[in-house]
Design a protein around this motif. Sequence first.
Motif, PDB file in Angstrom:
ATOM      1  N   VAL A 215       0.669  -1.415  -0.111  1.00  0.00           N
ATOM      2  CA  VAL A 215       0.092  -0.001   0.149  1.00  0.00           C
ATOM      3  C   VAL A 215       0.664   1.325   0.110  1.00  0.00           C
ATOM      4  N   ASP A 216       2.004   1.146   0.777  1.00  0.00           N
ATOM      5  CA  ASP A 216       2.754   2.208   0.935  1.00  0.00           C
ATOM      6  C   ASP A 216       3.450   2.687  -0.402  1.00  0.00           C
ATOM      7  N   GLU A 217       3.543   1.509  -1.290  1.00  0.00           N
ATOM      8  CA  GLU A 217       4.382   1.627  -2.400  1.00  0.00           C
ATOM      9  C   GLU A 217       3.391   2.262  -3.311  1.00  0.00           C
ATOM     10  N   VAL A 218       2.046   2.187  -3.355  1.00  0.00           N
ATOM     11  CA  VAL A 218       1.348   2.972  -4.107  1.00  0.00           C
ATOM     12  C   VAL A 218       0.913   4.251  -3.723  1.00  0.00           C
ATOM     13  N   ARG A 219       1.140   4.613  -2.580  1.00  0.00           N
ATOM     14  CA  ARG A 219       1.148   6.046  -2.087  1.00  0.00           C
ATOM     15  C   ARG A 219       2.207   6.748  -2.427  1.00  0.00           C
ATOM     16  N   ARG A 220       3.601   6.309  -2.444  1.00  0.00           N
ATOM     17  CA  ARG A 220       4.538   6.898  -3.015  1.00  0.00           C
ATOM     18  C   ARG A 220       4.471   6.923  -4.454  1.00  0.00           C
ATOM     19  N   LEU A 221       3.990   6.258  -5.154  1.00  0.00           N
ATOM     20  CA  LEU A 221       3.689   6.437  -6.727  1.00  0.00           C
ATOM     21  C   LEU A 221       2.875   7.738  -6.930  1.00  0.00           C
ATOM     22  N   LEU A 222       1.688   7.629  -5.980  1.00  0.00           N
ATOM     23  CA  LEU A 222       0.725   8.932  -6.103  1.00  0.00           C
ATOM     24  C   LEU A 222       1.536  10.137  -5.745  1.00  0.00           C
ATOM     25  N   LEU A 236      -5.209  -4.980 -11.741  1.00  0.00           N
ATOM     26  CA  LEU A 236      -4.803  -5.801 -10.510  1.00  0.00           C
ATOM     27  C   LEU A 236      -4.508  -5.117  -9.357  1.00  0.00           C
ATOM     28  N   GLU A 237      -3.445  -5.328  -8.908  1.00  0.00           N
ATOM     29  CA  GLU A 237      -2.896  -4.844  -7.569  1.00  0.00           C
ATOM     30  C   GLU A 237      -2.778  -3.135  -7.461  1.00  0.00           C
ATOM     31  N   TYR A 238      -2.594  -2.425  -8.622  1.00  0.00           N
ATOM     32  CA  TYR A 238      -2.706  -0.947  -8.816  1.00  0.00           C
ATOM     33  C   TYR A 238      -3.714  -0.711  -8.844  1.00  0.00           C
ATOM     34  N   LYS A 239      -4.883  -1.305  -9.337  1.00  0.00           N
ATOM     35  CA  LYS A 239      -6.206  -0.865  -9.497  1.00  0.00           C
ATOM     36  C   LYS A 239      -6.923  -0.944  -8.088  1.00  0.00           C
ATOM     37  N   TYR A 240      -6.787  -1.861  -7.450  1.00  0.00           N
ATOM     38  CA  TYR A 240      -7.383  -1.929  -6.203  1.00  0.00           C
ATOM     39  C   TYR A 240      -6.822  -1.075  -4.993  1.00  0.00           C
ATOM     40  N   LEU A 241      -5.590  -1.132  -5.063  1.00  0.00           N
ATOM     41  CA  LEU A 241      -4.675  -0.385  -3.904  1.00  0.00           C
ATOM     42  C   LEU A 241      -5.047   1.101  -4.115  1.00  0.00           C
ATOM     43  N   THR A 242      -4.922   1.590  -5.582  1.00  0.00           N
ATOM     44  CA  THR A 242      -5.163   3.026  -5.801  1.00  0.00           C
ATOM     45  C   THR A 242      -6.706   3.323  -5.333  1.00  0.00           C
ATOM     46  N   LEU A 243      -7.553   2.607  -5.329  1.00  0.00           N
ATOM     47  CA  LEU A 243      -8.943   2.726  -4.913  1.00  0.00           C
ATOM     48  C   LEU A 243      -8.929   2.960  -3.416  1.00  0.00           C
ATOM     49  N   TYR A 244      -8.188   2.017  -2.847  1.00  0.00           N
ATOM     50  CA  TYR A 244      -8.218   2.091  -1.346  1.00  0.00           C
ATOM     51  C   TYR A 244      -7.402   3.421  -1.034  1.00  0.00           C
ATOM     52  N   ALA A 245      -6.270   3.475  -1.461  1.00  0.00           N
ATOM     53  CA  ALA A 245      -5.350   4.594  -1.330  1.00  0.00           C
ATOM     54  C   ALA A 245      -6.156   5.967  -1.187  1.00  0.00           C
ATOM     55  N   THR A 246      -6.762   6.019  -2.306  1.00  0.00           N
ATOM     56  CA  THR A 246      -7.437   7.255  -2.328  1.00  0.00           C
ATOM     57  C   THR A 246      -9.046   7.370  -1.720  1.00  0.00           C
ATOM     58  N   GLY A 247      -9.151   6.448  -0.784  1.00  0.00           N
ATOM     59  CA  GLY A 247     -10.385   6.385  -0.113  1.00  0.00           C
ATOM     60  C   GLY A 247     -11.732   6.168  -0.806  1.00  0.00           C
ATOM     61  N   GLN A 248     -11.681   5.293  -1.932  1.00  0.00           N
ATOM     62  CA  GLN A 248     -12.780   4.878  -2.833  1.00  0.00           C
ATOM     63  C   GLN A 248     -13.241   3.749  -2.349  1.00  0.00           C
ATOM     64  N   ILE A 249     -12.640   2.760  -1.597  1.00  0.00           N
ATOM     65  CA  ILE A 249     -13.252   1.591  -1.031  1.00  0.00           C
ATOM     66  C   ILE A 249     -12.128   1.320   0.294  1.00  0.00           C
ATOM     67  N   TYR A 251     -10.264  -1.057   3.299  1.00  0.00           N
ATOM     68  CA  TYR A 251      -9.249  -2.020   3.227  1.00  0.00           C
ATOM     69  C   TYR A 251      -9.772  -3.509   2.994  1.00  0.00           C
ATOM     70  N   ASP A 252     -10.754  -3.880   3.878  1.00  0.00           N
ATOM     71  CA  ASP A 252     -11.442  -5.238   3.617  1.00  0.00           C
ATOM     72  C   ASP A 252     -12.023  -5.486   1.894  1.00  0.00           C
ATOM     73  N   THR A 253     -12.496  -4.564   1.607  1.00  0.00           N
ATOM     74  CA  THR A 253     -13.108  -4.397   0.187  1.00  0.00           C
ATOM     75  C   THR A 253     -11.962  -4.798  -0.705  1.00  0.00           C
ATOM     76  N   MET A 254     -10.832  -3.889  -0.574  1.00  0.00           N
ATOM     77  CA  MET A 254      -9.863  -3.953  -1.534  1.00  0.00           C
ATOM     78  C   MET A 254      -9.181  -5.359  -1.508  1.00  0.00           C
ATOM     79  N   TYR A 255      -8.910  -5.844  -0.299  1.00  0.00           N
ATOM     80  CA  TYR A 255      -8.397  -7.124  -0.003  1.00  0.00           C
ATOM     81  C   TYR A 255      -9.262  -8.242  -0.883  1.00  0.00           C
ATOM     82  N   THR A 256     -10.431  -8.411  -0.603  1.00  0.00           N
ATOM     83  CA  THR A 256     -11.332  -9.352  -0.866  1.00  0.00           C
ATOM     84  C   THR A 256     -11.287  -9.347  -2.303  1.00  0.00           C
ATOM     85  N   GLN A 257     -11.509  -8.121  -2.942  1.00  0.00           N
ATOM     86  CA  GLN A 257     -11.593  -8.174  -4.579  1.00  0.00           C
ATOM     87  C   GLN A 257     -10.319  -8.188  -5.282  1.00  0.00           C
ATOM     88  N   LEU A 258      -9.313  -7.943  -4.726  1.00  0.00           N
ATOM     89  CA  LEU A 258      -7.878  -8.216  -5.189  1.00  0.00           C
ATOM     90  C   LEU A 258      -7.456  -9.494  -5.394  1.00  0.00           C
TER      91      LEU A 258
END
Length: 306
Positions: A215-222, A236-249, A251-258
Motif C-alpha cells: 500500500v505504501d508503494e502505491v502511495r509513494r507513486l501517487l 490488478l494490484e494497482y487498480k484496487y490499491l489505488t482505489l483504497y489509497a484514494t479512499g474509494q473503497i 481495506y477489507d473490500t480492497m483485499y477481498t476484491q484483489l
Amino acid sequence: MPTYDLITILGPTASGKTPFAAALAHRLHTEIISADSRQVYRHMDLGTGKDLDDYTVDGHPVPYHLIDIAEPGEKYNLFAYQRDFLAAYHDIRRRGLRPILCGGTGMYLESILKGYRLLPVPENPELRARLAGKSLDELTQILRQYKTLHNVTDLDTPKRAIRAIEIEDYHAHTPVDQRPFPPLSSLIIGIDIDRDTRRRKISRRLQQRLDSGMVDEVRRLLDRGIPPEDLIYYGLEYKYLTLYATGQISYDTMYTQLETAIHQFAKRQMTWFRGMERRGFTIHWLDAALPTEEKISRVLSMLTPD
C-alpha cells in the motif's frame, strides 16, 4: 532433435517459474529476458511481484533484461516490448549465450514465439472523441466487433477499452508492417501447478506483499505525481490499491476484491497457454512440485548442444 535459439519458461502467477528460470540460467551460464507487461516499470516492485531476490542463485546474480526499463505512468506496449526483446536477444546471442525467456504475459510471449510483425499505434483523436462518454459495456461491444476478447484486461476501465479499440481500428485499416522479425526456435517449458496449491500460494503471497508495504508503494507513486487513473490503468494490484489509497473503497473490500481478481487472472493465464497449444505451440509441462534439480534435468534432456 532441433537446435533451439532460446528457452521459454512460462506459467501462471505463483507457479514458481521465475526461481526455476533463474536456477536453469545459472546452470547454463546464461541470462533471462523477462516477459512481464508490468515488471518493465521502475518503482513498481511489490505490486508487480518482481521478487528480484529470485535472480540470485547460490550467491551468484543471474543477469536479467526488460525489468525496470520504463517510468511509471508510461504506456509501455507490445510494440515496444518486441523492439526491446530483440535488442536484448541479439546482445545475449552475440556473447555466445542462449537466452531464457520467462514470464506470464501471454501476448508478449506469443508475439516473440510467433514472430508477429507489429506497428507502433499512434493516438487517434477523432476516434477518441467519438468514443468519449460511452459506457464500459458500450465500449466492450464495440471492441467485440474487431476481435474475440481473450485479453479481458482491455476491459478494466473505459480508458483501456478505448485504447484497445484504437489499436484494433488501426490494424484494421493499416497494411501489416513488412519489417523482418527473425524466426526463433524455442523449447517451451510450462510450469504446471495444481489449482488448490496455486490458490494457496496466491493468497499467501498477497498477504506477504501487503505486510511488506505494498500500500505504501502505491502511495509513494501517487506522491510522485502519477495520476490515480494511470495506476488504475495497470490493473490488478494497482487498480484496487489505488482505489483504497484514494479512499474509494475500504481495506477489507480492497483485499477481498484483489484476491479474487488475482485468482481470476491466474485462471486466464492458463486459458491463454492452453490456447497457445491449440494454435500449434508445443509446451512441455513440468509439475511445479518437482524438485528444481529434477526439473533442470528434464529440460537439459530436451536440449541439443549449440
